[in-house]
Scaffold this active site. Structure first.
Site, short mmCIF file in Angstrom:
data_model
loop_
_atom_site.label_atom_id
_atom_site.label_comp_id
_atom_site.label_asym_id
_atom_site.label_seq_id
_atom_site.Cartn_x
_atom_site.Cartn_y
_atom_site.Cartn_z
N GLY A 1 -12.10 36.36 -13.95
CA GLY A 1 -13.27 36.94 -14.62
C GLY A 1 -14.17 37.62 -13.59
N VAL B 1 -3.38 26.54 -14.84
CA VAL B 1 -3.42 25.68 -13.64
C VAL B 1 -3.25 24.23 -14.08
CG1 VAL B 1 -4.89 24.89 -11.75
CG2 VAL B 1 -4.86 27.30 -12.37
N GLY C 1 -15.91 30.12 -15.56
CA GLY C 1 -17.05 30.19 -16.46
C GLY C 1 -18.16 29.26 -16.00
N ASP D 1 -29.35 31.85 -19.83
CA ASP D 1 -28.00 31.23 -19.84
C ASP D 1 -27.94 29.96 -20.66
OD1 ASP D 1 -27.25 33.24 -18.11
OD2 ASP D 1 -26.59 31.90 -16.49
N ALA E 1 -28.26 38.23 -15.96
CA ALA E 1 -29.65 38.21 -15.54
C ALA E 1 -30.52 39.12 -16.42
CB ALA E 1 -29.74 38.65 -14.09
N HIS F 1 -24.04 69.07 -11.09
CA HIS F 1 -22.74 69.20 -10.43
C HIS F 1 -22.96 69.23 -8.92
CE1 HIS F 1 -18.67 70.48 -9.56
NE2 HIS F 1 -19.18 71.42 -8.78
P1 FAD Z 1 -31.00 30.60 -13.81
O1 FAD Z 1 -31.05 31.82 -12.98
O2 FAD Z 1 -29.81 29.73 -13.70
O3 FAD Z 1 -32.30 29.77 -13.44
C1 FAD Z 1 -32.56 28.52 -13.96
C2 FAD Z 1 -33.52 27.80 -13.04
O4 FAD Z 1 -34.00 26.65 -13.69
C3 FAD Z 1 -32.88 27.32 -11.74
O5 FAD Z 1 -33.62 27.75 -10.64
C4 FAD Z 1 -32.91 25.80 -11.86
O6 FAD Z 1 -33.09 25.14 -10.62
C5 FAD Z 1 -34.11 25.60 -12.75
N1 FAD Z 1 -34.12 24.34 -13.48
C6 FAD Z 1 -33.12 23.82 -14.23
N2 FAD Z 1 -33.52 22.67 -14.81
C7 FAD Z 1 -34.80 22.45 -14.41
C8 FAD Z 1 -35.75 21.46 -14.68
N3 FAD Z 1 -35.50 20.44 -15.52
N4 FAD Z 1 -36.95 21.55 -14.07
C9 FAD Z 1 -37.24 22.58 -13.24
N5 FAD Z 1 -36.38 23.55 -12.96
C10 FAD Z 1 -35.17 23.51 -13.55
N6 FAD Z 1 -25.81 38.34 -13.66
C11 FAD Z 1 -26.03 39.67 -13.68
O7 FAD Z 1 -26.64 40.16 -14.64
N7 FAD Z 1 -25.63 40.48 -12.67
C12 FAD Z 1 -24.95 40.00 -11.59
O8 FAD Z 1 -24.60 40.75 -10.70
C13 FAD Z 1 -24.68 38.61 -11.55
N8 FAD Z 1 -24.02 38.09 -10.50
C14 FAD Z 1 -23.78 36.75 -10.46
C15 FAD Z 1 -23.08 36.24 -9.37
C16 FAD Z 1 -22.81 34.90 -9.29
C17 FAD Z 1 -22.04 34.35 -8.12
C18 FAD Z 1 -23.30 34.02 -10.31
C19 FAD Z 1 -23.07 32.54 -10.21
C20 FAD Z 1 -24.01 34.51 -11.39
C21 FAD Z 1 -24.24 35.89 -11.48
N9 FAD Z 1 -24.93 36.45 -12.56
C22 FAD Z 1 -25.14 37.80 -12.61
C23 FAD Z 1 -25.42 35.63 -13.67
C24 FAD Z 1 -26.93 35.36 -13.51
O9 FAD Z 1 -27.16 34.75 -12.26
C25 FAD Z 1 -27.44 34.48 -14.63
O10 FAD Z 1 -27.10 35.05 -15.87
C26 FAD Z 1 -28.95 34.36 -14.56
O11 FAD Z 1 -29.35 33.81 -13.33
C27 FAD Z 1 -29.47 33.49 -15.70
O12 FAD Z 1 -30.85 33.41 -15.60
P2 FAD Z 1 -31.66 32.17 -16.21
O13 FAD Z 1 -33.09 32.48 -15.94
O14 FAD Z 1 -31.23 31.91 -17.58
O15 FAD Z 1 -31.19 30.91 -15.36
P1 NAI Z 2 -15.92 34.51 -16.70
O1 NAI Z 2 -16.12 34.02 -18.06
O2 NAI Z 2 -16.33 35.89 -16.35
O3 NAI Z 2 -14.39 34.39 -16.27
C1 NAI Z 2 -13.70 33.20 -16.32
C2 NAI Z 2 -12.23 33.52 -16.31
O4 NAI Z 2 -11.52 32.32 -16.10
C3 NAI Z 2 -11.73 34.12 -17.62
O5 NAI Z 2 -10.95 35.25 -17.33
C4 NAI Z 2 -10.92 33.00 -18.23
O6 NAI Z 2 -9.86 33.45 -19.03
C5 NAI Z 2 -10.43 32.27 -16.99
N1 NAI Z 2 -10.11 30.86 -17.16
C6 NAI Z 2 -10.78 29.94 -17.90
N2 NAI Z 2 -10.20 28.73 -17.77
C7 NAI Z 2 -9.16 28.89 -16.92
C8 NAI Z 2 -8.19 28.01 -16.38
N3 NAI Z 2 -8.18 26.71 -16.68
N4 NAI Z 2 -7.25 28.51 -15.54
C9 NAI Z 2 -7.25 29.84 -15.21
N5 NAI Z 2 -8.14 30.71 -15.70
C10 NAI Z 2 -9.09 30.24 -16.52
O7 NAI Z 2 -16.67 33.42 -15.78
P2 NAI Z 2 -17.07 33.45 -14.25
O8 NAI Z 2 -16.34 34.53 -13.53
O9 NAI Z 2 -16.98 32.06 -13.77
O10 NAI Z 2 -18.60 33.85 -14.33
C11 NAI Z 2 -19.53 33.04 -15.06
C12 NAI Z 2 -20.62 33.86 -15.65
O11 NAI Z 2 -21.44 34.42 -14.64
C13 NAI Z 2 -20.08 34.99 -16.46
O12 NAI Z 2 -20.34 34.72 -17.82
C14 NAI Z 2 -20.82 36.20 -16.04
O13 NAI Z 2 -21.52 36.73 -17.12
C15 NAI Z 2 -21.81 35.73 -14.98
N6 NAI Z 2 -21.63 36.61 -13.83
C16 NAI Z 2 -21.99 37.91 -13.95
C17 NAI Z 2 -21.77 38.79 -12.92
C18 NAI Z 2 -22.12 40.20 -13.12
O14 NAI Z 2 -22.82 40.53 -14.07
N7 NAI Z 2 -21.70 41.11 -12.26
C19 NAI Z 2 -21.20 38.37 -11.65
C20 NAI Z 2 -20.83 36.98 -11.64
C21 NAI Z 2 -21.06 36.15 -12.69
#
Ligand code: FAD
Ligand code: NAI
Length: 465
Positions: A182, A237, A271, A311, A319, A443
């Site tokens: 993913g 897996v 995920g 989320d 985000a 362009h």
């Molecule tokens: P979060 O950002 O998860 O923030 C929740 C916060 O709540 C955390 O700081 C946590 O510590 C705090 N919290 C939880 N429970 C408590 C509590 N009880 N008391 C106080 N604090 C608490 N999305 C994109 O759109 N573009 C990207 O490029 C992208 N790249 C990603 C790359 C990676 C590696 C990952 C893991 C995610 C990525 N995402 C990306 C997804 C994005 O990070 C999330 O969708 C986004 O951060 C969700 O925002 P949120 O505010 O819902 O929660």
């Molecule tokens: P994902 O949902 O994007 O991908 C998970 C992948 O794992 C899927 O292709 C699924 O079919 C596969 N999968 C599930 N169970 C499996 C198993 N047991 N064995 C093998 N494959 C399996 O989730 P991912 O990459 O972990 O990201 C989590 C979330 O973070 C996403 O929902 C995404 O929206 C957000 N995110 C967004 C980014 C962005 O906007 N550029 C960057 C990184 C994360």
């Protein structure tokens, strides 16, 4: 301490909600359990991953393409310590920026775990155990998500790792195994593939990035194979074991054939799951469903003064989706009538080439039985792409067969992440493919591919193909 609004969680959902509440005149508090603000996105998600994607892209460009551009340099080497240090600096600048914005907007930041005492009272427990209690008229839960582990192989954070550890490695892995093709798997897999790791992706389904238009996953497979990445699609897996010096992954294909991979790290990116631990939802009678906090169309939970966003609720874990929801809830509090158009939340994968998408996929249109037209335009027919040697990819436009209204924009190619905003704009204004095809596009730009794909969709008459 008494507030109009208390926001729990300071990710892009929470901090944007807090700022918008403060802008609208509400006395606002934000509660965050970690010492830095910004949540997953700024600390261990969007920002650090993009910092490493950019660094690794610079490396491979210098290594493989400079000579062709006529730039001769000694063979570049990876300094992973410096790369990770720069990434951490980028994170710090961003999280400090959020702290500044909180001050600027006179939002009280309370550091500690927030948990409900009742629907108007929240206890904040700091790391040292000190408790503070606040009262509030309204609450916005924005507690985000955490990585999902494999049920039979929990993260040991050493060799079986999540994205959080993959952003902090101290060495370039020899063999980086990725479970899940993913968004995270493809972004972080491509980082290490560029830095010289052998990268193998094991994906359960038959395609990569399976939630996006099928054509994008196919093309991404092709271009990342060119980068040297290996794939086992359609593999389940069955075991992951840390044997000390290495990690052993076993998987099974649909026909029963098994594979065994040995590597130094296994990134599990299958995920993320909504996070509500320690929130004390039971104190206010809210029950999660599949981990998510149930909300209505106003993002209100079953308790009338408690809302939830980002989320931790249904929908894409992105985000910018969380941000839109933060603004939406704050503006409702002020009596406004905001709107979030979920279909038009774009999705982007920051590989190179980038993948970006908005609207319906072709698979969805087929399932819905909707009559549609397709317009494709390949990057290799684009002067701008040839000039920069970024000729992989295409733009695909889906338009309504009768009305010509654009129903979906799907791009894989250089700068797709920025180009998709034009697709969102066109669809927000319900443009037809012909509307876009008759607009002047500078362009030479990559955006000309969007115009050409619209020409192809509207009347099958692209100019440069
Ligand atoms: P979060 O950002 O998860 O923030 C929740 C916060 O709540 C955390 O700081 C946590 O510590 C705090 N919290 C939880 N429970 C408590 C509590 N009880 N008391 C106080 N604090 C608490 N999305 C994109 O759109 N573009 C990207 O490029 C992208 N790249 C990603 C790359 C990676 C590696 C990952 C893991 C995610 C990525 N995402 C990306 C997804 C994005 O990070 C999330 O969708 C986004 O951060 C969700 O925002 P949120 O505010 O819902 O929660
Ligand atoms: P994902 O949902 O994007 O991908 C998970 C992948 O794992 C899927 O292709 C699924 O079919 C596969 N999968 C599930 N169970 C499996 C198993 N047991 N064995 C093998 N494959 C399996 O989730 P991912 O990459 O972990 O990201 C989590 C979330 O973070 C996403 O929902 C995404 O929206 C957000 N995110 C967004 C980014 C962005 O906007 N550029 C960057 C990184 C994360």
């Amino acid at each position: 301490m008494q507030y109009n609004v208390a926001v729990i969680g300071s990710g892009p959902g929470g901090y944007v909600a807090a700022i918008r509440c403060a802008q609208l005149g509400f006395k606002t508090a934000i509660i965050e359990k970690y010492d830095t603000l910004g949540g997953t996105c700024l600390n261990v998600g969007c920002i650090p991953s993009k910092a490493l994607l950019d660094s690794s892209e610079h490396f491979i460009t210098a290594k493989e393409h400079f000579a062709e551009h006529g730039i001769d340099i000694p063979a570049p080497k990876v300094n992973i310590t410096q790369m990770i240090k720069r990434k951490s600096g980028v994170v710090k600048a961003n999280v400090d920026g959020i702290a500044f914005l909180m001050k600027k907007n006179k939002i009280d930041v309370l550091t500690g775990v927030g948990s409900f005492v009742d629907k108007n009272t929240i206890k904040v427990t700091a790391k040292d155990g000190k408790e503070t209690t606040i009262t509030t008229e309204r609450v916005i839960i924005a507690t985000g998500s955490k990585p999902t582990p494999l049920p039979f192989a929990p993260f040991d954070k050493k060799r079986i790792i999540s994205s959080t550890e993959a952003l902090e490695l101290k060495e370039v892995p020899k063999h980086f195994i990725v479970i899940g093709g993913g968004v995270i798997g493809m972004e972080l897999g491509s980082v290490y593939a560029r830095l010289g790791s052998k990268v193998t992706v094991v994906e359960f389904l038959d395609s990569l990035i399976p939630t996006m238009d099928g054509s994008l996953g196919k093309e991404l497979l092709k271009v990342t194979k060119k980068l040297g990445m290996d794939f086992f699609l359609g593999h389940k897996v069955t075991s992951v074991q840390n044997t000390g010096n290495e990690v052993v992954v076993k998987a099974e294909a649909k026909d029963g054939k098994t594979i065994e991979l040995k590597g130094d790290y296994c990134l599990v990116s299958i995920g993320r799951r909504p996070y509500t631990d320690g929130l004390g939802l039971d104190k206010v009678g809210i029950e999660t469903v599949k981990g998510q906090i149930p909300v209505d169309e106003h993002l209100k939970t079953k308790v009338d003064n408690i809302y939830a966003i980002g989320d931790v609720v249904r929908g894409a874990m992105l985000a910018h989706k969380a941000e839109e929801e933060g603004t939406f809830v704050a503006e409702q509090f002020a009596g406004q009538k905001p709107h979030v158009h979920y279909l038009l939340i774009p999705g982007v994968v920051y590989t190179w080439p980038e993948v970006a998408s908005v609207g319906y996929t072709e698979e969805q249109l087929k399932t819905d039985g909707k009559a549609y037209k397709v317009g494709n335009f390949p990057y290799k027919a684009l002067g701008r792409a040839r000039a920069s040697m970024d000729t992989d990819g295409f733009v695909k436009i889906l338009a309504d067969k009768q009305t010509d209204e654009i129903l979906g924009v799907h791009i894989i190619g250089a700068r797709a992440a920025d180009m998709i905003a034009a697709g969102v704009t066109a669809m927000e204004f319900r443009a037809s493919a012909e509307d876009v095809s008759r607009m002047s596009h500078a362009h030479p730009t990559y955006m000309e591919a969007v115009k050409e794909a619209c020409l192809a969709a509207t009347a099958n008459r692209p100019i440069h193909l």
